[in-house]
Structure formats: C-alpha cells, structure tokens
Design a protein around this motif. Structure first.
Motif, short mmCIF file in Angstrom:
data_model
loop_
_atom_site.label_atom_id
_atom_site.label_comp_id
_atom_site.label_asym_id
_atom_site.label_seq_id
_atom_site.Cartn_x
_atom_site.Cartn_y
_atom_site.Cartn_z
N LEU A 113 0.83 -1.19 0.00
CA LEU A 113 0.00 0.00 0.00
C LEU A 113 0.88 1.25 0.00
CD1 LEU A 113 -2.89 1.21 0.35
CD2 LEU A 113 -2.52 1.05 2.82
N HIS A 114 0.62 2.17 -0.93
CA HIS A 114 1.33 3.44 -1.10
C HIS A 114 2.73 3.29 -1.67
CE1 HIS A 114 -2.03 5.11 0.95
NE2 HIS A 114 -1.68 4.69 2.15
N ASP A 115 3.15 2.07 -2.04
CA ASP A 115 4.48 1.87 -2.60
C ASP A 115 4.60 2.46 -3.99
OD1 ASP A 115 5.90 0.66 -0.64
OD2 ASP A 115 5.88 -1.35 -1.49
N SER A 116 5.85 2.72 -4.40
CA SER A 116 6.18 3.06 -5.78
C SER A 116 7.64 2.67 -5.99
CB SER A 116 5.98 4.56 -6.05
OG SER A 116 6.81 5.32 -5.21
N GLY A 117 8.03 2.38 -7.25
CA GLY A 117 9.42 2.08 -7.56
C GLY A 117 9.73 0.60 -7.60
N GLU A 118 10.85 0.20 -8.15
CA GLU A 118 11.45 -1.11 -8.35
C GLU A 118 10.58 -2.05 -9.19
OE1 GLU A 118 12.10 -4.61 -5.75
OE2 GLU A 118 11.35 -3.31 -4.18
N LEU A 119 11.22 -3.11 -9.70
CA LEU A 119 10.53 -4.04 -10.59
C LEU A 119 9.56 -4.91 -9.80
CD1 LEU A 119 10.28 -5.21 -13.46
CD2 LEU A 119 12.07 -6.84 -12.83
N VAL A 120 8.31 -4.84 -10.15
CA VAL A 120 7.26 -5.63 -9.51
C VAL A 120 6.80 -6.75 -10.43
CG1 VAL A 120 4.90 -5.55 -8.61
CG2 VAL A 120 6.51 -3.71 -8.06
N ARG A 309 6.80 -16.19 -0.62
CA ARG A 309 6.65 -14.85 -1.17
C ARG A 309 8.00 -14.30 -1.62
NH1 ARG A 309 2.98 -11.36 -3.12
NH2 ARG A 309 1.55 -11.62 -1.37
N ALA A 310 8.07 -13.77 -2.85
CA ALA A 310 9.29 -13.10 -3.31
C ALA A 310 9.53 -11.88 -2.44
CB ALA A 310 9.14 -12.69 -4.77
N ARG A 311 10.80 -11.65 -2.09
CA ARG A 311 11.13 -10.53 -1.21
C ARG A 311 11.88 -9.44 -1.96
NH1 ARG A 311 13.38 -13.76 4.16
NH2 ARG A 311 11.45 -14.89 4.62
N PRO A 312 11.52 -8.19 -1.73
CA PRO A 312 12.25 -7.10 -2.35
C PRO A 312 13.67 -7.03 -1.81
CG PRO A 312 10.18 -6.34 -1.39
CD PRO A 312 10.42 -7.73 -0.89
N GLU A 313 14.62 -6.66 -2.66
CA GLU A 313 15.99 -6.49 -2.22
C GLU A 313 16.14 -5.16 -1.48
OE1 GLU A 313 18.99 -8.63 -2.86
OE2 GLU A 313 17.18 -9.83 -2.72
N LYS A 314 17.14 -5.07 -0.67
CA LYS A 314 17.43 -3.82 0.02
C LYS A 314 17.95 -2.80 -1.00
CE LYS A 314 18.48 -5.95 4.48
NZ LYS A 314 19.51 -6.11 5.53
N SER A 318 16.23 -4.77 -7.65
CA SER A 318 15.39 -5.91 -7.99
C SER A 318 16.20 -7.19 -8.03
CB SER A 318 14.73 -5.69 -9.36
OG SER A 318 14.11 -6.86 -9.79
N ARG A 319 15.55 -8.31 -7.69
CA ARG A 319 16.22 -9.59 -7.74
C ARG A 319 16.24 -10.15 -9.16
NH1 ARG A 319 13.42 -13.31 -3.42
NH2 ARG A 319 15.27 -14.56 -3.73
N SER A 320 15.46 -9.57 -10.05
CA SER A 320 15.39 -10.08 -11.41
C SER A 320 16.69 -9.85 -12.16
CB SER A 320 14.24 -9.40 -12.16
OG SER A 320 14.30 -9.73 -13.52
N LYS A 321 17.06 -10.80 -13.00
CA LYS A 321 18.24 -10.66 -13.85
C LYS A 321 17.88 -10.13 -15.22
CE LYS A 321 20.80 -14.38 -11.57
NZ LYS A 321 21.50 -15.67 -11.75
#
Length: 322
Positions: A113-120, A309-314, A318-321
C-alpha cells in the motif's frame, strides 16, 4: 537498388494525444452516464509521463482499493493496469484501442500500500483489432490444457472437509481471508469489486466451480467484462483451488490468459478451476471461463503459484536478472 528500406513515417501526433487522454480519462462509461467503467479502478491516480511512438509510461501509488488481504497490490489489479497501458501504447502508433487475445505476466516482488518504484512485474500481451467470436475457441488448445497434469495425490478426507468450505466461504464473501495472518488495517477491497456475488456449486480438493453474473462494476467502456477484471477473478479462483488441496496460502508468480469471446455486462458465466500439477512449493492451476447457458468458452487462465513470497531487495534493487 541495394539500399535499406526507408524508415516508416512517424505516427500522427493525434494518436499519441489520444493514447495519453485515454489513460488519463480511463473509465469513461459506455452508456454516457457518470458511472465509471472498471478501467477507472486499476488506473486511479495514474500520472502519464509518456505516450508516443509505441510506448506508454505512467506512474501511480498503490491505493487501498487495489490491495489484497495482506495489503499488497493485488496481482489482478496489476494485470488490469498492464492491460490498459498495453492498449494505450498500441493506440499511440495505430490510433485505435485493440482487444486483448492473450497475455502473460510474471511477478517478481510485492508492492505494498502506497508503494512506488522497483521491478514488480513484467507483462507481455497480444492484441487484435477483431473481437474474438463465440465459435472460434481452439479445440486443440483445450485438449492440451486438459492434459496439463494431474494432482500428485489428494488431501485426506478430513482435510477436505475442513479446507474446501474455507475456500467456498472466501469466494462467496471476499471479506474472509485465505491468508494465515492479516496485517492490521488491510482488507480485500479489490476482491470485493472483482468477485461480486460469486456462487460456488462445487468445492472439493483440487477443484472449485463457481458462477456469477457480470456486473457493471467490472465492465469496460464498451460494456464487456474487462480483461483485467477477468484475470483478477481467475487469480483468486486459482489461489482458492490450490488452498483446497493442502491448506497452504500461495502467491502468484506467473499468469497467462487466453481470451476467446467477450462476456457482456449482465451475462452469467461459470468458472471451473482445478489444480493441474504440484511439485515442491510450486502449484499450477487452470481455470476455464464459460457462458453458463451455452457452455461457450470465454477464456482460459493458467497460473503458477508458490508458497514462498518473493522478497524485495534492500536499497531498492530488484532480484530479477532481466
């Protein structure tokens, strides 16, 4: 003589302007009333920064109306927004809104909720200028789906008596939750929109069948069941049918939808979901959507889910390659 082909002329400026306006004014009702079509919900508050040359870029903050029971951006809401942005990107170079015939979307990390940014998520979509007709469903595709795999064993009878009714209650009343825990203040606002009046006729381990009449709240500007709203309903049914098998709450990592014919506002449809395969933490489910009166195929959804659940990186990485 041997030179390269001349570059295609740029699309007229009115196409880009029309695409931008369509995104910013998403949800204009098909009947000319003040009621907003379903498009207005997943694109609520969207800010368009680019809509030209076959590309559309917009941003939004995840609102409570787009969240699931854990406060995450609902996968179906993501799919619905992606469907509309794809349509706008094509409109920017062709000047018309095309009809979705197939899309595939992969999820990498949850947005809160209210998030924005990074690869989802990443979505890929095929669209057509011709609306699929009722008699064009591919029998070969249906056959391949039916051979997609069998459940690796069934839940014990005792578990069936416990799990299937829980899934039934959630589908018929989305205020219930399949999740083992719920963050305080989070609800199922989006589910209340995309699953109105679901009636479950069959609930057993690995299979759920339900029906409902397509309401105006999930219709697009032309009065048809919005492809994104349908995908959201399929996502929920897949989660519920996976739950009936072993009682584990799972998260979507990939969904593919194929659309064969449109369902109109007011039509009654039936959704038949089953577990197709289970392996470790992964579960695959398939949902067929049909007109209840005639049995004609409307859409087929295929979905992979995981119990982790996939976890966002610090640092927002993004964890995606990809």
């Amino acid at each position: 003589m041997g030179g390269s082909a001349a570059a295609a002329p740029p699309a007229p400026a009115w196409m880009a302007a029309g695409a931008r306006r369509w995104l910013e004014e998403a949800g204009v009702a098909f009947d000319g009333s003040d009621r907003r079509a379903f498009n207005a919900l997943p694109l609520a508050g969207a800010r368009v920064s680019l809509a030209e040359g076959g590309r559309a870029v917009c941003s939004l903050r995840v609102t409570a109306e787009l969240t699931d029971g854990e406060g995450n951006w609902h996968p179906g809401a993501i799919a619905a927004a992606a469907d509309d942005v794809c349509a706008a990107a094509i409109m920017s170079v062709e000047g018309i809104i095309k009809v979705s015939v197939h899309y595939d979307i992969s999820y990498f990390s949850p947005a809160k909720l209210h998030d924005s940014g990074e690869l989802v998520a990443i979505g890929r979509q095929w669209m057509s200028t011709t609306r699929p007709k009722k008699d064009q469903a591919s029998s070969k595709l249906q056959a391949s789906i039916s051979k997609g795999g069998d459940m690796d064993g069934e839940s014990p009878a005792a578990a069936a008596l416990r799990l299937a009714p829980v899934a039934r209650r959630w589908l018929e009343n989305p205020r219930e939750s399949l999740a083992r825990s719920r963050e305080e203040g989070c609800g199922d606002a989006f589910n209340m929109v995309v699953m109105p009046g679901f009636r479950v006729s069959l609930a057993e381990p690995g299979r759920l069948v339900c029906s409902f009449r397509v309401p105006a709240t999930v219709a697009d500007a032309d009065g048809r069941w919005h492809a994104g709203a349908m995908a959201a309903a399929v996502d929920n049914l897949c989660a519920a049918v996976a739950y009936t098998a072993d009682g584990v709450h799972r998260f979507t990592i990939n969904q593919a939808m194929s659309f064969f014919s449109p369902a109109e506002h007011g039509e009654e449809v039936e959704m038949d979901g089953r577990v197709a395969h289970r392996k470790g933490k992964l579960t695959a489910a398939v949902v067929e959507v049909r007109r209840k009166a005639s049995g004609e195929l409307v859409a087929i959804g295929r979905q992979w889910m995981t119990s982790t659940r996939a976890r966002p990186e610090k640092n927002g990485e993004s964890r995606s390659k990809l």
